[in-house]
Design a protein around this motif. Structure first.
Motif, short mmCIF file in Angstrom:
data_model
loop_
_atom_site.label_atom_id
_atom_site.label_comp_id
_atom_site.label_asym_id
_atom_site.label_seq_id
_atom_site.Cartn_x
_atom_site.Cartn_y
_atom_site.Cartn_z
N ALA A 335 0.83 -1.21 0.00
CA ALA A 335 0.00 0.00 0.00
C ALA A 335 0.87 1.26 0.00
O ALA A 335 0.54 2.26 -0.67
CB ALA A 335 -0.92 -0.01 1.21
N TYR A 336 1.98 1.22 0.73
CA TYR A 336 2.87 2.38 0.75
C TYR A 336 3.54 2.57 -0.61
O TYR A 336 3.67 3.69 -1.10
CB TYR A 336 3.92 2.23 1.86
N LEU A 337 3.97 1.48 -1.23
CA LEU A 337 4.54 1.57 -2.57
C LEU A 337 3.52 2.14 -3.55
O LEU A 337 3.86 2.99 -4.40
CB LEU A 337 5.01 0.19 -3.03
N GLU A 338 2.29 1.70 -3.45
CA GLU A 338 1.23 2.22 -4.31
C GLU A 338 1.07 3.73 -4.11
O GLU A 338 0.95 4.49 -5.08
CB GLU A 338 -0.07 1.50 -4.00
N PHE A 339 1.10 4.16 -2.85
CA PHE A 339 1.01 5.58 -2.54
C PHE A 339 2.18 6.36 -3.16
O PHE A 339 1.99 7.42 -3.76
CB PHE A 339 0.98 5.76 -1.02
N ILE A 340 3.38 5.83 -3.00
CA ILE A 340 4.57 6.49 -3.56
C ILE A 340 4.44 6.63 -5.07
O ILE A 340 4.75 7.69 -5.65
CB ILE A 340 5.85 5.71 -3.19
N LEU A 341 3.98 5.59 -5.74
CA LEU A 341 3.82 5.64 -7.20
C LEU A 341 2.86 6.75 -7.60
O LEU A 341 3.11 7.51 -8.54
CB LEU A 341 3.33 4.29 -7.72
N HIS A 342 1.74 6.85 -6.90
CA HIS A 342 0.77 7.89 -7.21
C HIS A 342 1.35 9.29 -6.95
O HIS A 342 1.11 10.22 -7.73
CB HIS A 342 -0.51 7.69 -6.41
N GLU A 343 2.14 9.41 -5.87
CA GLU A 343 2.74 10.70 -5.55
C GLU A 343 3.74 11.13 -6.63
O GLU A 343 3.76 12.27 -7.07
CB GLU A 343 3.43 10.63 -4.19
N ILE A 344 4.59 10.19 -7.05
CA ILE A 344 5.58 10.52 -8.09
C ILE A 344 4.88 10.81 -9.40
O ILE A 344 5.26 11.74 -10.14
CB ILE A 344 6.60 9.37 -8.23
N ASP A 345 3.86 10.05 -9.72
CA ASP A 345 3.09 10.29 -10.93
C ASP A 345 2.53 11.71 -10.94
O ASP A 345 2.57 12.42 -11.96
CB ASP A 345 1.95 9.27 -11.02
N ARG A 346 2.02 12.17 -9.79
CA ARG A 346 1.48 13.52 -9.69
C ARG A 346 2.60 14.57 -9.84
O ARG A 346 2.42 15.58 -10.52
CB ARG A 346 0.78 13.68 -8.34
N GLU A 347 3.75 14.30 -9.23
CA GLU A 347 4.84 15.27 -9.25
C GLU A 347 5.43 15.44 -10.66
O GLU A 347 5.84 16.55 -11.03
CB GLU A 347 5.93 14.86 -8.27
N VAL A 348 5.51 14.35 -11.40
CA VAL A 348 6.12 14.43 -12.74
C VAL A 348 5.08 14.64 -13.84
O VAL A 348 5.42 14.69 -15.01
CB VAL A 348 6.96 13.17 -13.05
N LYS A 349 3.80 14.73 -13.40
CA LYS A 349 2.69 14.88 -14.35
C LYS A 349 2.76 13.77 -15.41
O LYS A 349 2.67 14.00 -16.62
CB LYS A 349 2.72 16.26 -15.00
#
Length: 424
Positions: A335-349
């Protein structure tokens, strides 16, 4: 829990992790002098530090005792495989006498199909999943041809719906019902190797039995990863490799489950050998085969103890920790890895797409991610910067943070490396 994409938060998660110390019990490769972030336990688990001692014990007994090691070694070789039954039974939800360890995965599936794929003129079809792991596809097709049938008619593949990445249970049940009395066997992977989807083994097994078929499971990506209750679910047979989540070493031995209702039968079709013969009478060299009254009846040759030794080292670690604790950490770190992926996806658009189901009961340790707009260059960048992951065409990376040896801080670090690789 509300996650944060920060090193401090990740470090605090590690401090609270009851399994954190187990990371030090594994050997990590290094890239540029630093331990890697290892995401490929779904392909080959890391080496437990204890594995070498287990192998050395056998080497020393071989040197000191030679042939007498079969009976006088510290762990006698002649029944070495029996040491797995009780411990593995807890991992896969079986009774100890329903478990044996022998050969390798595809070999064991072939041998088990001798017993459980008995096609007749009308009931001859095998139901499997679309794009099953190639070895399963080859095995099933060759079994069908061996029995004189055409795979184009005898093999029925359950397909995903157009535009979807996961199988729907209702679609599998529908195919089983449609094939009906023509179905001899349902044989599916319990966890899809590509998407990481966990299938509803209990429901599918029941449906197969209602259609009059035998039901077996390839648990290569399931054993040591997800909760299994093979006996309770009345699975007929199953087999799994030991070198993925179970850390036994490359190409190593396979575990087998055979439900107890098939034990003690002298007339069940089975390829037989010396090591499946009644243990108490094995060395009387009798001409007539008398099967062991348990899953060991499917054994053929004496155990390859040098191969089994690393597996035993890992299984004893599993027994010490227990699947409940491993699954609890698995759920949190994925779940934390999933969260990190979504966060990076948002940051790099970016445009990441996690194709592994989001519902916890439908996934295990693996997240499969489409990196839309990114190519293999990003995968190469990750590998060159110490993130060992897995690439599948056209642009999927598979990430499997094994709970025994992956940390929350590594999930954070992975996110930062991933972001740099995209923005470079």
């Amino acid at each position: 829990m509300k996650f944060e994409n920060s090193r401090g938060f990740a470090k605090n998660m590690d401090r609270e992790d009851a399994l954190a110390s187990y990371k030090d019990q594994f050997i990590f490769p290094k890239v540029n002098g630093r331990k890697v972030i290892y995401f490929t336990g779904n392909s080959l688990g890391l080496q437990p530090k204890s594995a070498r001692k287990y192998v050395d014990d056998i080497m020393n007994d071989w040197a000191d005792l030679a042939v007498e090691g079969h009976f006088k070694a510290r762990k006698p070789w002649w029944d070495y495989h029996e040491r797995f039954s009780a411990k593995l039974s807890k991992i896969v939800g079986a009774k100890p006498h329903e478990i044996t360890v022998m050969n390798t995965l595809t070999v064991n599936l072939h041998l088990l199909m001798v017993s459980f794929y008995r096609p007749e003129k009308k009931r001859f079809k095998i139901i499997c999943e679309e794009k099953a792991f190639p070895s399963d596809q080859y095995m099933i097709a060759s079994q069908v041809r061996f029995h004189g049938f055409d795979p184009r008619e005898a093999v029925v593949e359950v397909k995903k719906r157009q535009g979807e990445h996961s199988f729907r249970t209702e679609d599998i049940l529908k195919v089983i019902k449609e094939v009906g009395e023509e179905c001899a066997l349902v044989l599916i992977g319990g966890v899809n190797y590509y998407s990481g989807q966990v299938l509803d083994i209990k429901t599918i097994t029941r449906a197969g039995h209602e259609a009059g078929a035998k039901v077996g499971w390839d648990l290569a990506h399931a054993a040591g990863n997800i909760e299994l209750k093979l006996h309770q679910w009345e699975v007929d047979f199953a087999a799994w490799c030991s070198y993925k989540y179970m850390n036994s070493g490359p190409g190593n031995a396979s575990g087998c489950f055979i439900h107890e209702k098939y034990h003690g039968l002298n007339d069940i079709p089975r390829f037989e050998g010396w090591w499946g013969h009644n243990k108490k009478r094995r060395f009387l060299m009798e001409p007539q085969f008398e099967p062991e009254a348990n899953a060991h009846a499917w054994q053929i040759s004496n155990a390859p103890v040098l191969a089994l030794a690393p597996y035993l080292a890992s299984v004893e670690m599993f027994d010490e920790v227990g699947m409940d604790a491993l699954i609890a950490k698995r759920n949190k770190i994925v779940a934390y890895l999933e969260f990190i992926l979504h966060e990076i996806d948002r940051e790099v658009k970016g445009n990441f797409e996690i194709i592994t189901p989001s519902h916890q009961e439908e996934r295990g340790t693996q997240l499969s991610v489409f990196l839309h707009g990114e190519g293999r260059e990003l995968f190469n960048y990750l590998m060159e910067n110490g993130v060992i992951t897995d690439w599948r065409e056209p642009n999927v990376i598979r990430l499997a943070p094994a709970p025994f040896y992956c940390s929350y801080e590594e999930m954070y670090d992975f996110g930062q490396i991933l972001k740099k690789g995209i923005l470079k």
